[in-house]
Motif scaffolding. Structure first.
Motif, PDB file in Angstrom:
ATOM      1  N   UNK A 498      24.588  -8.964  16.217  1.00  0.00           N
ATOM      2  CA  UNK A 498      24.774  -8.628  14.927  1.00  0.00           C
ATOM      3  C   UNK A 498      23.271  -8.318  14.224  1.00  0.00           C
ATOM      4  N   UNK A 499      22.223  -7.448  14.571  1.00  0.00           N
ATOM      5  CA  UNK A 499      21.449  -7.115  13.961  1.00  0.00           C
ATOM      6  C   UNK A 499      21.637  -5.191  13.423  1.00  0.00           C
ATOM      7  N   UNK A 500      22.071  -5.039  13.014  1.00  0.00           N
ATOM      8  CA  UNK A 500      22.222  -4.032  12.165  1.00  0.00           C
ATOM      9  C   UNK A 500      23.463  -2.627  12.668  1.00  0.00           C
ATOM     10  N   UNK A 501      23.908  -2.157  12.393  1.00  0.00           N
ATOM     11  CA  UNK A 501      24.917  -0.568  12.955  1.00  0.00           C
ATOM     12  C   UNK A 501      26.196  -1.205  13.195  1.00  0.00           C
ATOM     13  N   UNK A 502      27.001  -0.510  13.124  1.00  0.00           N
ATOM     14  CA  UNK A 502      28.473  -0.338  13.624  1.00  0.00           C
ATOM     15  C   UNK A 502      28.937  -0.990  14.805  1.00  0.00           C
ATOM     16  N   UNK A 503      29.946  -1.970  15.021  1.00  0.00           N
ATOM     17  CA  UNK A 503      29.600  -2.954  15.704  1.00  0.00           C
ATOM     18  C   UNK A 503      31.197  -2.823  16.083  1.00  0.00           C
ATOM     19  N   UNK A 504      32.073  -3.399  17.425  1.00  0.00           N
ATOM     20  CA  UNK A 504      33.519  -3.592  17.191  1.00  0.00           C
ATOM     21  C   UNK A 504      34.147  -4.487  15.878  1.00  0.00           C
ATOM     22  N   UNK A 505      35.108  -4.007  16.071  1.00  0.00           N
ATOM     23  CA  UNK A 505      35.371  -5.963  14.691  1.00  0.00           C
ATOM     24  C   UNK A 505      37.062  -5.290  14.401  1.00  0.00           C
ATOM     25  N   UNK A 574      33.795   0.258   7.454  1.00  0.00           N
ATOM     26  CA  UNK A 574      32.635   1.673   7.980  1.00  0.00           C
ATOM     27  C   UNK A 574      31.725   2.003   6.846  1.00  0.00           C
ATOM     28  N   UNK A 575      32.049   2.087   5.399  1.00  0.00           N
ATOM     29  CA  UNK A 575      30.822   2.453   4.819  1.00  0.00           C
ATOM     30  C   UNK A 575      29.512   1.718   4.896  1.00  0.00           C
ATOM     31  N   UNK A 576      29.820   0.310   5.323  1.00  0.00           N
ATOM     32  CA  UNK A 576      28.717  -0.941   5.004  1.00  0.00           C
ATOM     33  C   UNK A 576      27.649  -1.193   5.874  1.00  0.00           C
ATOM     34  N   UNK A 577      28.395  -0.857   7.014  1.00  0.00           N
ATOM     35  CA  UNK A 577      28.164  -0.448   8.255  1.00  0.00           C
ATOM     36  C   UNK A 577      28.384  -1.473   9.206  1.00  0.00           C
ATOM     37  N   UNK A 578      29.120  -2.110   8.830  1.00  0.00           N
ATOM     38  CA  UNK A 578      29.801  -3.323   9.877  1.00  0.00           C
ATOM     39  C   UNK A 578      30.793  -2.507  10.763  1.00  0.00           C
ATOM     40  N   UNK A 579      31.444  -1.755  11.306  1.00  0.00           N
ATOM     41  CA  UNK A 579      32.191  -0.766  12.013  1.00  0.00           C
ATOM     42  C   UNK A 579      32.278   0.729  12.223  1.00  0.00           C
ATOM     43  N   UNK A 580      32.666   1.292  12.990  1.00  0.00           N
ATOM     44  CA  UNK A 580      33.481   2.734  12.943  1.00  0.00           C
ATOM     45  C   UNK A 580      34.516   3.089  13.512  1.00  0.00           C
ATOM     46  N   UNK A 581      35.735   4.104  13.201  1.00  0.00           N
ATOM     47  CA  UNK A 581      36.787   4.211  13.456  1.00  0.00           C
ATOM     48  C   UNK A 581      37.058   3.788  15.711  1.00  0.00           C
TER      49      UNK A 581
END
Length: 744
Positions: A498-505, A574-581
């Protein structure tokens, strides 16, 4: 265990959401998810359209696939086999990766293992698994000496070997087992289909042979203290537990029908008080209850009602020294605790109002469960979304403000429970046995010493393969729902990935029946975490995660809150940067499958893929059919579609009825042919209809995976269940573009 208890378990799938590794400050893009079916020419099955008018209240509804309900017809089986073949063809190119995942999952479990023994009378009871065996053995060892201590080397007795019972069967589930008061007989129930058709049997523990007597369609049972009588419950064709019977050992006549509950909203449950002096018969609906008591040593006596049923009134009781301790919601949905003499049942409204109030109702804390001991009572309390265990001493008469000792745990996001009478079988005990786990801590067993007020760790479930809990971090964030309500989301990830930015979730939720989706450890989930996936749980309304009001705000006319809460949680991640659609996969089972279908209809653009297990997606048609299991009793959960206003609630979200032409996420729907709770035809119809509505440009897979020999919970053997989980993970990882190697 009762059928209702099994229902309320209702398939908790994985505990979380997954996130893929990122490089520097930028997210790692996942590979495009190519169709695994590209190597085959097999076309998706197309079910024949046979229009049936299912309109009600002037709302025109034509069901083209109603005929798929007729599972005994050759054309239905032909279509289901075609769906199975299509799904198998899609997965075939991924067979090597699926096998690798399966070996990973198997490699983490300690195959030969034993649970922490529990003492009851002159015996220590336990269960164990053997290397390579699908099912557990249930065993006991004699207690040693005056202190009735445990000795692992004491001679053991196998009470029940489920591996032996499973021979020649494709499915086997244990409903419950209970030793007679003289410890000479074992009552147990098994289901061989997955349809909750349990058969009750009695076994002579000296010979190991079953008695000639047996009873089918049993949903619960309990021994009386006379050692000769066993009470049991049976269910009707709709799987409603509605009759109480008494069987007398060696009796020549038929079993006696003691009670029948004619109200279609109510199910029966059978249990014993903690001190063993009373049998308890609970009649309960989704919002009301009525309890009857029978002295356990007088099985031919009369069952006495504690409080007559009243709409909206729920309560439970425990007995101690001639006093009833009553958890009741008469002054608020989160319950209060009162104490009153047992004599003179049923309790009148006046007596209830005059009962000594030990704990008043609180808006911010729900009293969930009471475990009674000879000198203490333990309360499980849900407060601010967390479970608290509080011990109250009863050595002297409790006063109105009696003070608790709260058990302290180091982690902030966890689940803990006393396990009720299953783990605490002795009324006169020096300690409380409890379970603890979190998203980073495997299932753990503790004893809490009442005298020293110390927690003593008895066992942490082993996780093989180099598991290090320090590698992972769990936390809770908050999202904001459409109406402004703050909704908690629990999540866990591997810190080094976990180094920041969207990831598979992977985001999971349930959100019905007041069932709480508490954060739990998932050893199988490590295969996702170790590939950089974040696991998350949305604690949406309709569940009991924040108390009873949280449940009430997500049912009946307010059911839409469940779905908008989930969408809000997805947007917050998504808004908090954990993932993306493009990296967000969602999953839920049974009523959680309803949630999946509803949110996909509302926001198909928000999700990469969906896994819906035994999904309840044909809401209106099912709730119109009162011959089906669960229908009538669940009018209080969803509404009655024969009532126009309540029909409108369901019409707004029913997944099958709200499908429309367009682009959908990749979808995997799973079911069991023998499922009696959510019949196979619900997802079958949903998939058939959706195939006709997917846009031409939509090349995402739509798969329908059917277990032809299981029911609501999937495969019954532990290795078979892991194979099913490996298959689901293969689908997810293929969609994330993360297939191709072992987890780091």
């Amino acid at each position: 265990m009762t059928i209702k208890a099994l229902r309320r378990a209702l398939l908790c799938l994985l505990s979380g959401v997954a996130a893929a590794a990122s490089v520097g400050a930028q997210s790692v893009p996942t590979q495009p998810a190519r169709s695994a079916l590209s190597t085959t020419e097999l076309a998706p099955p197309q079910a024949e359209r046979r229009p049936k008018d299912v309109s009600v209240h002037g709302d025109a509804r034509i069901d083209d696939y109603f005929w798929l309900r007729e599972g005994d017809k050759p054309d239905v089986l032909q279509h289901l086999n075609a769906e199975s073949a299509y799904s198998a063809a899609w997965f075939k190119p991924l067979a090597a990766q699926q096998e690798m995942l399966y070996q990973e999952l198997v490699g983490r479990i300690k195959q030969a293992d034993e649970a922490v023994p529990v003492r009851e009378g002159a015996w220590w009871y336990s269960s164990r698994t053997l290397a390579g065996a699908q099912y557990p053995q249930h065993i006991r060892r004699p207690a040693q000496g005056r202190q009735r201590g445990f000795d692992a080397s004491a001679p053991e007795q196998i009470l029940l070997d489920l591996n032996e019972l499973a021979k020649g069967r494709k499915f086997l589930a244990l409903g419950g087992l209970q030793v007679s008061p003289d410890a000479k007989l074992l009552a147990y129930s098994i289901d061989e289909t997955g349809a909750l058709d349990f058969e009750l049997k009695l076994r002579d523990l000296a010979s190991g042979e079953d008695l000639a007597w047996a009873q089918k369609n049993v949903s619960g049972f309990a021994w009386a203290a006379d050692k000769r009588s066993i009470f049991y419950l049976t269910h009707n064709a709709a799987k409603r537990s509605n009759k109480l019977w008494r069987h007398r050992l060696n009796a020549t006549g038929p079993d006696a029908l003691i009670y029948e509950d004619a109200d279609e909203l109510f199910n029966l449950q059978l249990s014993r008080s903690a001190d063993g002096r009373y049998l308890q018969l609970l009649s309960s609906s989704k919002d009301s209850s009525e309890l009857r008591l029978l002295p356990s040593d007088r099985p031919l006596g009369n069952w006495l009602t504690v409080l007559p049923r009243r709409a909206g009134q729920e309560y439970s009781v425990e007995h101690r020294d001639g006093q009833l301790y009553v958890l009741i919601n008469d002054r608020g949905p989160n319950f209060r605790l009162v104490r009153t003499p047992l004599k003179g049942l049923p309790l009148s409204a006046t007596r209830l109002s005059q009962a000594q109030e030990l704990l008043a109702h609180r808006e911010d804390a729900m009293l969930e469960e009471l475990t009674m001991f000879k000198r203490q009572l333990v309360l499980q309390v849900r407060e601010a979304g967390a479970v608290k265990l509080r011990v109250y001493g009863l050595a002297t008469e409790p006063s109105i403000d009696f003070k608790p000792q709260e058990l302290k745990f180091e982690q902030s996001v966890y689940t803990a429970n006393s396990g009720g009478r299953l783990l605490n079988r002795e009324y006169d005990s020096e300690y409380l046995r409890l379970n603890f786990q979190s998203m980073t801590t495997p299932a753990s067993v503790y004893d809490y010493d009442f005298a020293s007020k110390r927690l003593m760790l008895r066992k942490v479930q082993p996780v093989l393969g180099g598991f290090d809990p320090q590698r992972y971090e769990s936390k809770r964030i908050w999202s904001v729902a459409k109406d402004g309500t703050r909704v908690p989301v629990s999540l866990v990830y591997a810190k080094d990935l976990r180094r920041g930015g969207p990831q598979p979730l992977l985001l999971q939720a349930y959100g019905s029946y007041g069932v709480s989706s508490d954060p739990r450890f998932s050893s199988v989930g490590l295969s996702l975490l170790n590939r950089g996936v974040i696991l998350a749980i949305a604690h949406v309304r309709g569940g009991g995660d924040l108390g009873r009001r949280w449940y009430l705000e997500g049912k009946l006319a307010k059911k839409m809150n469940t779905f908008t809460d989930f969408i809000g949680a997805s947007e917050a991640l998504i808004e908090q940067g954990y993932t993306s659609p493009q990296q967000l996969i969602i999953t839920g089972g049974s009523a959680g499958g309803l949630l999946m279908g509803a949110v996909v209809n509302l926001r198909p653009d928000l999700f990469k893929a969906v896994v819906a297990e035994v999904p309840f997606v044909d809401v209106i048609n099912t709730m119109l059919d009162e011959t089906l299991p669960l229908t009538t009793e669940e009018f209080i959960e969803w509404g009655n579609p024969k009532i126009a206003e309540q029909y409108a609630w369901m019409r707004a979200y029913s997944p099958y009825d709200n499908l429309k032409a367009g682009v959908y996420p990749a979808m995997l729907l799973r079911t069991g042919l023998n499922d009696s709770q959510v019949p196979y035809w619900e997802p079958a119809k949903y998939v058939a209809k959706l195939r006709t509505l997917k846009a031409a440009a939509d090349q995402s897979p739509l798969l329908f995976d059917i277990n032809m020999s299981a029911g609501h919970g999937g495969a019954s053997g532990r290795f078979d269940a892991l194979r099913e989980r490996a298959k689901v993970y293969t689908f997810m990882l293929q969609q994330w573009g993360l297939l191709g190697g072992a987890a780091p």
